[in-house]
Scaffold this motif. Sequence first.
Motif, PDB file in Angstrom:
ATOM      1  N   MET A 100       0.894  -1.067   0.024  1.00 20.80           N
ATOM      2  CA  MET A 100       0.098  -0.158   0.096  1.00 20.80           C
ATOM      3  C   MET A 100       0.855   1.188  -0.055  1.00 20.80           C
ATOM      4  SD  MET A 100      -3.165   0.554   2.499  1.00 20.80           S
ATOM      5  CE  MET A 100      -3.432   2.262   3.146  1.00 20.80           C
ATOM      6  N   ALA A 101       0.472   2.384  -0.435  1.00 18.32           N
ATOM      7  CA  ALA A 101       1.346   3.421  -0.720  1.00 18.32           C
ATOM      8  C   ALA A 101       1.176   4.331   0.499  1.00 18.32           C
ATOM      9  CB  ALA A 101       0.795   4.125  -2.203  1.00 18.32           C
ATOM     10  N   GLU A 102       2.161   5.086   0.634  1.00 13.61           N
ATOM     11  CA  GLU A 102       2.281   6.152   1.651  1.00 13.61           C
ATOM     12  C   GLU A 102       1.520   7.407   1.236  1.00 13.61           C
ATOM     13  OE1 GLU A 102       3.640   5.951   4.945  1.00 13.61           O
ATOM     14  OE2 GLU A 102       3.770   3.647   4.445  1.00 13.61           O
ATOM     15  N   PRO A 103       0.929   8.122   2.241  1.00 13.56           N
ATOM     16  CA  PRO A 103       0.336   9.221   1.881  1.00 13.56           C
ATOM     17  C   PRO A 103       1.487  10.203   1.577  1.00 13.56           C
ATOM     18  CG  PRO A 103       0.053   8.898   4.178  1.00 13.56           C
ATOM     19  CD  PRO A 103       0.720   7.642   3.580  1.00 13.56           C
ATOM     20  N   ALA A 104       0.853  11.300   0.498  1.00 17.45           N
ATOM     21  CA  ALA A 104       1.851  12.276  -0.013  1.00 17.45           C
ATOM     22  C   ALA A 104       2.371  13.117   1.395  1.00 17.45           C
ATOM     23  CB  ALA A 104       1.253  12.823  -0.944  1.00 17.45           C
ATOM     24  N   ALA A 105       1.649  13.477   2.169  1.00 17.55           N
ATOM     25  CA  ALA A 105       1.748  14.253   3.416  1.00 17.55           C
ATOM     26  C   ALA A 105       1.204  13.844   4.789  1.00 17.55           C
ATOM     27  CB  ALA A 105       0.976  15.701   3.108  1.00 17.55           C
ATOM     28  N   PRO A 106       1.955  13.826   5.675  1.00 18.69           N
ATOM     29  CA  PRO A 106       1.421  13.248   6.941  1.00 18.69           C
ATOM     30  C   PRO A 106      -0.012  13.601   7.238  1.00 18.69           C
ATOM     31  CG  PRO A 106       3.097  14.807   7.195  1.00 18.69           C
ATOM     32  CD  PRO A 106       2.931  14.714   5.887  1.00 18.69           C
ATOM     33  N   ILE A 107      -0.836  12.820   7.681  1.00 15.60           N
ATOM     34  CA  ILE A 107      -2.113  13.065   8.085  1.00 15.60           C
ATOM     35  C   ILE A 107      -2.020  13.797   9.649  1.00 15.60           C
ATOM     36  CG2 ILE A 107      -4.230  11.982   8.658  1.00 15.60           C
ATOM     37  CD1 ILE A 107      -3.460   9.685   7.032  1.00 15.60           C
ATOM     38  N   PRO A 108      -2.678  14.834   9.491  1.00 17.73           N
ATOM     39  CA  PRO A 108      -2.369  15.633  10.867  1.00 17.73           C
ATOM     40  C   PRO A 108      -3.333  15.161  11.952  1.00 17.73           C
ATOM     41  CG  PRO A 108      -3.949  17.013   9.190  1.00 17.73           C
ATOM     42  CD  PRO A 108      -3.349  15.761   8.431  1.00 17.73           C
ATOM     43  N   ARG A 109      -2.898  15.135  13.241  1.00 19.40           N
ATOM     44  CA  ARG A 109      -3.630  14.688  14.385  1.00 19.40           C
ATOM     45  C   ARG A 109      -4.456  15.749  14.782  1.00 19.40           C
ATOM     46  NH1 ARG A 109       0.652  11.293  18.005  1.00 19.40           N
ATOM     47  NH2 ARG A 109       1.022   9.633  16.793  1.00 19.40           N
ATOM     48  N   PRO A 110      -5.774  15.274  15.197  1.00 24.72           N
ATOM     49  CA  PRO A 110      -6.650  16.516  15.720  1.00 24.72           C
ATOM     50  C   PRO A 110      -6.032  17.430  16.737  1.00 24.72           C
ATOM     51  CG  PRO A 110      -7.739  14.257  15.732  1.00 24.72           C
ATOM     52  CD  PRO A 110      -6.127  13.870  15.175  1.00 24.72           C
ATOM     53  N   ARG A 111      -6.400  18.198  16.705  1.00 27.78           N
ATOM     54  CA  ARG A 111      -5.781  19.362  17.907  1.00 27.78           C
ATOM     55  C   ARG A 111      -6.989  20.252  18.357  1.00 27.78           C
ATOM     56  NH1 ARG A 111      -0.585  23.455  17.923  1.00 27.78           N
ATOM     57  NH2 ARG A 111      -1.225  24.518  19.303  1.00 27.78           N
ATOM     58  N   LEU A 112      -6.822  20.494  19.632  1.00 29.06           N
ATOM     59  CA  LEU A 112      -8.073  21.086  20.100  1.00 29.06           C
ATOM     60  C   LEU A 112      -7.389  22.127  21.045  1.00 29.06           C
ATOM     61  CD1 LEU A 112     -11.144  21.374  20.607  1.00 29.06           C
ATOM     62  CD2 LEU A 112     -10.747  19.727  22.477  1.00 29.06           C
ATOM     63  N   GLU A 113      -7.837  23.511  21.240  1.00 28.10           N
ATOM     64  CA  GLU A 113      -7.273  24.604  22.052  1.00 28.10           C
ATOM     65  C   GLU A 113      -8.272  24.778  23.123  1.00 28.10           C
ATOM     66  OE1 GLU A 113      -5.147  27.692  20.627  1.00 28.10           O
ATOM     67  OE2 GLU A 113      -3.901  26.694  19.148  1.00 28.10           O
ATOM     68  N   LEU A 114      -8.069  24.811  24.340  1.00 21.51           N
ATOM     69  CA  LEU A 114      -9.114  25.192  25.193  1.00 21.51           C
ATOM     70  C   LEU A 114      -8.303  26.114  26.329  1.00 21.51           C
ATOM     71  CD1 LEU A 114     -10.805  21.651  26.218  1.00 21.51           C
ATOM     72  CD2 LEU A 114     -11.615  23.703  25.090  1.00 21.51           C
ATOM     73  N   SER A 115      -9.164  26.899  26.957  1.00 23.01           N
ATOM     74  CA  SER A 115      -8.732  27.559  28.089  1.00 23.01           C
ATOM     75  C   SER A 115      -8.210  26.801  29.354  1.00 23.01           C
ATOM     76  CB  SER A 115      -9.601  28.510  28.462  1.00 23.01           C
ATOM     77  OG  SER A 115     -10.640  27.949  29.239  1.00 23.01           O
ATOM     78  N   LEU A 116      -7.533  27.235  30.211  1.00 20.16           N
ATOM     79  CA  LEU A 116      -7.069  26.576  31.634  1.00 20.16           C
ATOM     80  C   LEU A 116      -8.415  26.253  32.204  1.00 20.16           C
ATOM     81  CD1 LEU A 116      -4.509  25.553  33.012  1.00 20.16           C
ATOM     82  CD2 LEU A 116      -4.607  27.713  34.235  1.00 20.16           C
ATOM     83  N   LEU A 117      -9.328  26.974  32.415  1.00 17.00           N
ATOM     84  CA  LEU A 117     -10.461  26.578  33.083  1.00 17.00           C
ATOM     85  C   LEU A 117     -11.303  25.617  32.469  1.00 17.00           C
ATOM     86  CD1 LEU A 117     -12.452  27.316  35.520  1.00 17.00           C
ATOM     87  CD2 LEU A 117     -13.539  29.004  34.184  1.00 17.00           C
TER      88      LEU A 117
ATOM     89  N   ARG B 261      -6.198   9.471  19.770  1.00 17.38           N
ATOM     90  CA  ARG B 261      -4.917  10.562  19.413  1.00 17.38           C
ATOM     91  C   ARG B 261      -5.027  11.875  19.420  1.00 17.38           C
ATOM     92  NH1 ARG B 261      -3.030   6.938  21.373  1.00 17.38           N
ATOM     93  NH2 ARG B 261      -1.140   7.464  20.969  1.00 17.38           N
ATOM     94  N   GLN B 262      -6.038  12.543  20.078  1.00 19.43           N
ATOM     95  CA  GLN B 262      -6.408  14.017  19.997  1.00 19.43           C
ATOM     96  C   GLN B 262      -5.369  14.671  20.867  1.00 19.43           C
ATOM     97  OE1 GLN B 262     -10.303  15.478  19.878  1.00 19.43           O
ATOM     98  NE2 GLN B 262      -9.633  17.305  20.747  1.00 19.43           N
ATOM     99  N   SER B 263      -4.808  15.693  20.393  1.00 21.13           N
ATOM    100  CA  SER B 263      -3.899  16.617  21.524  1.00 21.13           C
ATOM    101  C   SER B 263      -4.591  17.627  21.569  1.00 21.13           C
ATOM    102  CB  SER B 263      -2.642  17.005  20.468  1.00 21.13           C
ATOM    103  OG  SER B 263      -1.963  16.112  20.149  1.00 21.13           O
ATOM    104  N   THR B 264      -4.460  18.319  22.829  1.00 19.96           N
ATOM    105  CA  THR B 264      -5.266  19.276  23.411  1.00 19.96           C
ATOM    106  C   THR B 264      -4.271  20.294  24.031  1.00 19.96           C
ATOM    107  OG1 THR B 264      -7.019  17.945  24.110  1.00 19.96           O
ATOM    108  CG2 THR B 264      -6.797  20.091  25.007  1.00 19.96           C
ATOM    109  N   VAL B 265      -4.319  21.535  23.425  1.00 14.19           N
ATOM    110  CA  VAL B 265      -3.157  22.453  23.920  1.00 14.19           C
ATOM    111  C   VAL B 265      -3.961  23.258  24.824  1.00 14.19           C
ATOM    112  CG1 VAL B 265      -2.106  24.737  23.167  1.00 14.19           C
ATOM    113  CG2 VAL B 265      -1.945  22.453  21.833  1.00 14.19           C
ATOM    114  N   ILE B 266      -3.624  23.453  26.119  1.00  9.28           N
ATOM    115  CA  ILE B 266      -4.237  24.402  27.189  1.00  9.28           C
ATOM    116  C   ILE B 266      -3.509  25.616  27.036  1.00  9.28           C
ATOM    117  CG2 ILE B 266      -4.353  24.406  29.474  1.00  9.28           C
ATOM    118  CD1 ILE B 266      -4.151  21.285  29.782  1.00  9.28           C
ATOM    119  N   THR B 267      -4.444  26.789  27.040  1.00  3.88           N
ATOM    120  CA  THR B 267      -3.981  28.102  27.102  1.00  3.88           C
ATOM    121  C   THR B 267      -4.311  28.976  28.209  1.00  3.88           C
ATOM    122  OG1 THR B 267      -6.042  28.946  25.809  1.00  3.88           O
ATOM    123  CG2 THR B 267      -4.278  28.180  24.561  1.00  3.88           C
ATOM    124  N   ASP B 268      -3.541  30.020  28.612  1.00  6.87           N
ATOM    125  CA  ASP B 268      -3.672  30.941  29.625  1.00  6.87           C
ATOM    126  C   ASP B 268      -3.883  32.011  28.918  1.00  6.87           C
ATOM    127  OD1 ASP B 268      -4.398  31.817  31.967  1.00  6.87           O
ATOM    128  OD2 ASP B 268      -2.387  31.369  32.925  1.00  6.87           O
TER     129      ASP B 268
END
Length: 170
Positions: free
Chosen positions: A1-18, A35-42
């Motif tokens: 099976m062929a590899e994708p031309a570009a890496p498949i981005p993982r889902p990312r979510l940004e949420l406030s600290l609260l 496999r979702q990454s969550t970025v916590i912001t302040d």
Amino acid sequence: MAEPAAPIPRPRLELSLLEARTRFVQLARLANLTRQSTVITDGGRPIAAIVPADSVPDAAPAPAPAPAPAPDAAPAPAPDAAPGPVPGAVPGPGPVPDAVPGPAPVAGSGGSAAGWLRRIETLRADLHRQHRALEVALDEAWRELDRVRPAGSDPGIDALRLSHADIRRR
């Protein structure tokens, strides 16, 4: 099976600290299952992230908890092994592996998925009961309204009867 031309981005979510604090358990489970990454912001500035455990470079599986001693048993002597890591200390680079591991399977997703399915089924049953109770209450209200204001006596109620004819039961 062929590899994708570009890496498949993982889902990312940004949420406030609260918000992240409020939803921490859900975010941790999402990271494990999807496999979702969550970025916590302040104040709009990223300060931390919740990521899947296998994407952390020095992530090692947690040791299994020791069985609890019987209440009447004497405490076990301390092992002669070297002390564990100091809480709050920054770990150094670990040993270099011989081979680069591939993507690890999602650990424990079978039990988590079964737990989520049970929760969904419980929620579905609760909503069905609530829906049925609402239908019964609505039928009783229409019966009382039909008794107090018979058809043809009030044009406003007749318009309401006509608009609700598809959901009313006789």
